[in-house]
Design an enzyme around this catalytic site. Structure first.
Site, mmCIF file in Angstrom:
data_model
loop_
_atom_site.group_PDB
_atom_site.id
_atom_site.type_symbol
_atom_site.label_atom_id
_atom_site.label_comp_id
_atom_site.label_asym_id
_atom_site.label_seq_id
_atom_site.Cartn_x
_atom_site.Cartn_y
_atom_site.Cartn_z
ATOM 1 N N CYS A 1 -12.570 -7.073 1.350
ATOM 2 C CA CYS A 1 -13.427 -7.675 0.341
ATOM 3 C C CYS A 1 -14.443 -8.578 1.027
ATOM 4 O O CYS A 1 -14.529 -8.652 2.231
ATOM 5 C CB CYS A 1 -12.610 -8.509 -0.648
ATOM 6 N N ARG B 1 -14.618 -7.143 -4.376
ATOM 7 C CA ARG B 1 -13.418 -6.398 -3.996
ATOM 8 C C ARG B 1 -13.702 -4.934 -3.672
ATOM 9 O O ARG B 1 -14.366 -4.236 -4.447
ATOM 10 C CB ARG B 1 -12.384 -6.483 -5.126
ATOM 11 N N LEU B 2 -13.181 -4.513 -2.533
ATOM 12 C CA LEU B 2 -13.036 -3.101 -2.201
ATOM 13 C C LEU B 2 -11.573 -2.773 -2.445
ATOM 14 O O LEU B 2 -10.691 -3.219 -1.706
ATOM 15 C CB LEU B 2 -13.422 -2.838 -0.747
ATOM 16 N N ILE C 1 -8.129 -1.399 -2.352
ATOM 17 C CA ILE C 1 -7.338 -0.620 -1.405
ATOM 18 C C ILE C 1 -5.872 -0.596 -1.812
ATOM 19 O O ILE C 1 -5.223 0.441 -1.792
ATOM 20 C CB ILE C 1 -7.472 -1.195 0.022
ATOM 21 N N ASN D 1 -10.132 -11.936 1.898
ATOM 22 C CA ASN D 1 -10.793 -10.756 2.438
ATOM 23 C C ASN D 1 -9.862 -10.203 3.494
ATOM 24 O O ASN D 1 -9.546 -10.881 4.465
ATOM 25 C CB ASN D 1 -12.140 -11.143 3.053
ATOM 26 N N GLU E 1 -6.265 -7.564 4.467
ATOM 27 C CA GLU E 1 -5.013 -6.956 4.004
ATOM 28 C C GLU E 1 -3.841 -7.649 4.683
ATOM 29 O O GLU E 1 -3.908 -7.970 5.876
ATOM 30 C CB GLU E 1 -4.958 -5.461 4.340
ATOM 31 N N ASP F 1 -1.111 -7.495 -2.532
ATOM 32 C CA ASP F 1 -0.818 -8.369 -1.401
ATOM 33 C C ASP F 1 -1.409 -9.756 -1.596
ATOM 34 O O ASP F 1 -0.886 -10.750 -1.082
ATOM 35 C CB ASP F 1 -1.297 -7.743 -0.089
ATOM 36 N N ILE G 1 -18.206 11.236 16.140
ATOM 37 C CA ILE G 1 -19.584 11.702 16.260
ATOM 38 C C ILE G 1 -19.845 12.078 17.713
ATOM 39 O O ILE G 1 -19.151 11.623 18.629
ATOM 40 C CB ILE G 1 -20.620 10.658 15.800
ATOM 41 N N GLY H 1 -8.823 2.017 17.535
ATOM 42 C CA GLY H 1 -8.181 1.590 18.773
ATOM 43 C C GLY H 1 -8.695 0.273 19.306
ATOM 44 O O GLY H 1 -8.413 -0.076 20.458
#
Length: 601
Positions: A2, A49-50, A52, A74, A76, A100, A291, A364
């Site tokens: 978020c 908010r996104l 998830i 913001n 997780e 959460d 890519i 990674g």
């Protein structure tokens, strides 16, 4: 994932509603799915908010049953399932199914800020607490290593905060001035190291810290410190078992989502290891994204295809146009600050590709900084004299040897008035040395890595997946930066990481049974684009017009003769000034977009 924002006014003053709306609107790309705000006299916390986790029930802010605490975050919290079960066993009731963020609220109600070390996650959070009506307060906290950003502006009366600097700019009465010490640090490091920003009065809350604000002032404390780890001799077999067990669990936790997820896959050892572990936990194939470029020097897509076949992923790749500079202004708008790192450009392209199918990717990031994956580490330690240097001399060698413009180069570049203004600013003394002194009990390898953990990661390398992902509303998760893995890495002596120039020495051997010898031992290839060649060819006129325009920031900050010398030597091939010109171009593009005020000479 978020964006959060808000303010706290010590005198009880109200922030104009239009300013709050501007803060909210500036973060829409971070959270296009939902928005919310909670206000009290003299303070507010807001969220974009996104969605998830707990898509239906995760609306923020979360407010306590008595209406006296409001919390936004913001990021997780990956161990929220275990924390919720623990609270439920103790009789705590939840309004949401499995949010959460509500877990954070319930923990804070019971434990105050002491709950922070219990979190395994990436987060920036704000808690507005008015349980004591005579002393309402605001708490702001960041995760251990700064995966999630949080910026502040405090004029002594009102504190503003936001996930991106642009959220603060929408609430300030005027455009901030260019922060000249931060400019020097940018030229020294190739990025602006936290807590500085190029906007005067705007600061980055440091990772692993919490800031508490009330009518009496602001107090910051560190709630986690990587330097507390103690190195100890280890045997490879036991270390390998612990390393793989921790990383496997870190990957497992980071696959918790109520939306489609996948992974960035370059075919390098870090991303290949993450994807291999993901495949262990999924019945369906991992979705992987990469890519490529027509130029084989920069194209990793064949290695990614090999890895995708090995792990049976649903692999998507796209060959992109080599010249990505038209996207640079947009990249820097999302970053809020200039970065001399060209890999932001291809990172945006792979994020766009992934966002067509998923809302979360595992990456990674962090493996090189934890386990000595960059060539610079081996190059520096090839000098035996390094071992005999004191902290200050070692810090100078690190910054001068791996940075951008050294002290002498800056003196040749900066205008005399600016040199005079910065005469008491020392990037080694002010930025690097304080961190290095905390790491005096580490060996030289871990000292170098610790400095990158504290500066390079939050200042540049974690900005990249966050901003480029958020630019397309994509969440990036970093299993290597699980706190347990970070602590294991710094309990591991440097001899496990760098041996006779062999980078990631134990790491590669630990994952070889998992990903195969070819992927494990493959030479590292930087994820970048040939900007320096473009500056000599198709982008020569573009660069000239950018740096030498009459109204350019460069004309006011830098000596024209030296700037032209850098340009001409690079163009005619007598010297390679790619890094210097790239950083100066980024600074100019950023200045044109944000137009900071400049103190008169």
């Amino acid at each position: 994932m978020c964006g959060i924002y808000g303010y706290f006014d010590r005198a009880g003053g109200e922030l104009d509603a239009r300013a709050l709306q501007a803060m909210d609107a500036s973060l829409r790309h971070r959270g296009p799915d939902d928005s919310g705000i909670w206000c009290m006299p003299g303070a507010a916390v807001g969220n974009r908010r996104l969605s998830i986790i707990d898509i239906a029930g995760g609306h923020q802010p979360f407010v306590s049953d008595d209406g006296r605490i409001a919390l936004v975050q913001n990021g997780e919290i990956f161990n929220h399932v275990e924390l919720r079960r623990e609270l439920q066993r103790e009789g705590v009731r939840f309004a949401s199914d499995h949010s959460d963020t509500e877990v954070l609220l319930r923990l804070y109600e019971r434990e105050g800020l002491d709950f922070l070390p219990r979190l395994n996650g990436m987060f920036a959070l704000a808690v507005l607490d008015r349980r004591d009506p005579e002393r309402p307060c605001l708490h702001l906290a960041r995760d251990r290593i700064g995966v999630k950003p949080l910026y502040l502006h405090d004029d002594g009366t009102r504190l503003l905060f936001g996930s991106e600097i642009k959220a603060l700019l929408g609430a300030l009465p005027s455009r901030p001035r260019l922060d000249l010490p931060a400019l020097q640090h940018y030229l020294a490091f190739n990025y602006v190291p936290p807590p500085w920003t190029l906007f005067s009065g705007v600061r980055h809350l440091e990772p692993g810290c919490v800031l508490s604000v009330d009518a009496r002032g602001a107090r910051q404390r560190r709630w986690w410190n990587l330097a507390e780890q103690q190195q100890a001799p280890q045997e490879f077999g036991a270390w390998q078992e612990q390393f793989l067990g921790l990383l496997d669990d870190a990957v497992r936790l980071r696959m918790r989502a109520d939306v489609p997820f996948g992974a960035f896959l370059s075919g390098g050892v870090d991303s290949s290891t993450v994807v291999a572990l993901m495949a262990r936990h999924l019945r369906e194939p991992v979705r992987s994204f990469c890519i490529g470029f027509d130029d084989p020097r920069f194209d990793e897509s064949p290695y990614a295809r090999d890895a995708a076949r090995r792990f049976g992923t649903l692999h998507r790749e796209r060959i992109v146009q080599p010249d990505l500079l038209d996207a640079w202004p947009g990249v820097l708008w999302h970053c809020d600050q200039p970065h001399g790192d060209a890999s932001f450009l291809p990172t945006l392209e792979v994020a766009r590709l992934a966002a067509q199918e998923v809302k979360v990717v595992l990456t990674g990031d962090g493996g090189d900084e934890l386990f000595a994956g960059y060539d610079k580490y081996a190059a520096l330690l090839a000098d035996p004299a390094l071992q005999g240097l004191d902290d200050e001399a070692f810090a100078h060698r690190l910054v001068e040897g791996t940075g951008l413009f050294g002290a002498q180069a800056r003196s040749q570049l900066l205008q005399p008035w600016l040199q005079q203004r910065l005469r008491d600013v020392d990037s080694v003394r002010d930025v690097a040395l304080p961190w290095l002194r905390q790491a005096g009990h580490f060996d030289r390898v871990n000292q170098m890595l610790y400095l990158d953990m504290m500066l390079l990661l939050p200042g540049n390398n974690l900005v990249k997946p966050d901003r480029m992902g958020m630019a397309v509303s994509l969440e990036a998760r970093t299993p290597f930066l699980d706190w347990r893995m970070m602590e294991l890495a710094f309990r591991s002596p440097g001899t496990t990481k760098l041996v006779d120039g062999d980078k990631k020495h134990w790491f590669k051997r630990a994952v070889q049974p998992l990903i195969g010898e070819e992927l494990a031992m493959r030479r590292k290839q930087m994820f970048t684009v040939p900007v320096g060649e473009w500056f000599r060819g198709p982008r020569k006129a573009w660069l000239h017009d950018l740096l030498f325009a009459e109204d350019a920031l460069a004309a006011r900050l830098f000596q024209p003769a030296r700037l032209r010398q850098l340009f001409e030597q690079h163009v005619d091939g007598s010297a390679n000034h790619t890094r210097e010109l790239r950083a100066l171009a980024a600074l100019e593009i950023w200045a044109r977009r944000f137009q900071p005020e400049l103190d008169p000479a």
